[in-house]
Design an enzyme around this catalytic site. Structure first.
Site, PDB file in Angstrom:
ATOM      1  CG  ASP A 139      -6.885  -2.302  -3.407  1.00 46.88           C
ATOM      2  OD1 ASP A 139      -7.243  -1.161  -3.056  1.00 46.88           O
ATOM      3  OD2 ASP A 139      -5.742  -2.751  -3.179  1.00 46.88           O
ATOM      4  CG  HIS A 176      -5.998  -2.151   0.357  1.00 44.20           C
ATOM      5  ND1 HIS A 176      -5.123  -1.758  -0.629  1.00 44.20           N
ATOM      6  CD2 HIS A 176      -5.470  -1.692   1.528  1.00 44.20           C
ATOM      7  CE1 HIS A 176      -4.123  -1.083  -0.091  1.00 44.20           C
ATOM      8  NE2 HIS A 176      -4.307  -1.037   1.213  1.00 44.20           N
ATOM      9  CB  SER A 199      -0.966  -0.044   1.189  1.00 43.82           C
ATOM     10  OG  SER A 199      -1.995   0.890   1.054  1.00 43.82           O
TER      11      SER A 199
END
Length: 312
Positions: free
Chosen positions: A250, A280, A155
């Site tokens: 996501d 995610h 991320s």
């Protein structure tokens, strides 16, 4: 395909206790909630795990070093945790780092870079680059082969890993063998199809990502800087080979895959894999999601291949 039933169960469980939408709270409140919702995960044993401090531009940077079984020098992965540049810590990264150290047979150095908004852009990126330089410069003392160092992250950590690769190229070192980008943030752009399709209801929301970006950037115009939004770089040549992992549900899916396309177009070897039905964060849920375990195994295999001696 629909969201995998096990991923949906995690969504439902977290939503039942307030969810991960942080856009209506302060950064400290978000950190407190994030810690409260963290599920303890038994760590896969490694041969050695120890803390250290790395000198940075603005002071010491805490780090944690994971060493696998075997005889060094080992290759190394410098790892940057996720959390939107606002959340996250070394403890949260422990499970993934242990799995990657054992799976890839490498030393993992996890970096506890400064968080926003107390430290805004480019503070986190500077810390991560300084840490990568330090690992290369102190490889012998760490039992590391300096010719086989990779960077990676999930991320926001994937954003920082991509940025460190650009910095290392632009600043003539250190040489990096690979970049492992797990559902990376690569651009401040909320207009993609994956934001439209997945901006609500799949743990990470568009509003939370806007909140994260707003806290990271001291000046919104700085978002166009490639060291903030690496997808906006004008030159993708001479970057390390990449493994890019994305999830179907996501909001960051498209920008991660767009980054893979840009690297590929510049002649950089890339393996990009979308995990259908996943959300995610699934990579860090390898204990609960089978595809999370598969993704960790694939990442470990990619690192082993990147670290393998070149045939003469």
């Amino acid at each position: 395909m629909p969201v995998h039933p096990h991923a949906q169960a995690i969504i439902d469980m977290l939503e039942a206790v307030g969810g991960l939408n942080f856009d209506s709270v302060t950064p400290q409140q978000a950190r407190d909630r994030f810690l409260e919702m963290r599920v303890p995960i038994p760590l896969e044993p490694v041969a050695k795990m120890e803390d250290c401090v790395i000198p940075g531009l603005a002071g010491d940077i805490p780090a944690r070093v994971y060493t696998p079984d075997g005889v060094g020098p080992f290759p190394a992965l410098v790892w940057f945790h996720g959390g939107g540049w606002v959340l996250g810590d070394l403890e949260g990264a422990d499970p993934s780092c242990c799995l990657l150290a054992n799976g890839a047979g490498c030393v993992v150095v996890s970096v506890d870079y400064r968080l926003a908004p107390e430290t805004r852009f480019p503070g986190a990126a500077d810390d991560c680059f300084s840490a990568t330089q330090w690992v290369a410069q102190n490889a012998a003392a760490l039992g590391i082969d300096a010719s086989h160092i990779a960077v990676g992250g999930d991320s926001a950590g994937g954003n920082l890993a991509a940025v460190v690769c650009q910095m290392a190229r632009d600043r003539v070192g250190p040489a990096l063998a690979h970049q492992l980008l797990v559902y990376p943030v690569t651009d401040r752009d909320f207009s993609t199809a994956s934001y439209r399709e997945n901006g609500n209801g799949y743990l990470l929301t568009r509003s939370s990502m806007e909140w994260f970006w707003d806290h990271y950037m001291g000046n919104a115009a700085d978002s166009a800087d490639p060291y903030a939004s690496p997808l906006r770089a004008t030159n993708f040549a001479s970057l390390p080979p990449a493994t890019i992992i994305t999830a179907e549900f996501d909001p960051l899916r498209d920008e991660g895959e767009a980054y893979a396309d840009r690297l590929r177009a510049a002649g950089v070897p890339v393996t990009s894999t979308r995990y259908d039905g996943m959300i995610h964060g699934f990579f860090t849920m390898a204990n609960a999601l089978e595809d999370g375990g598969r993704a960790v195994d694939a990442a470990s295999a990619a690192l082993r291949k990147a670290f393998a001696p070149v045939a003469v």
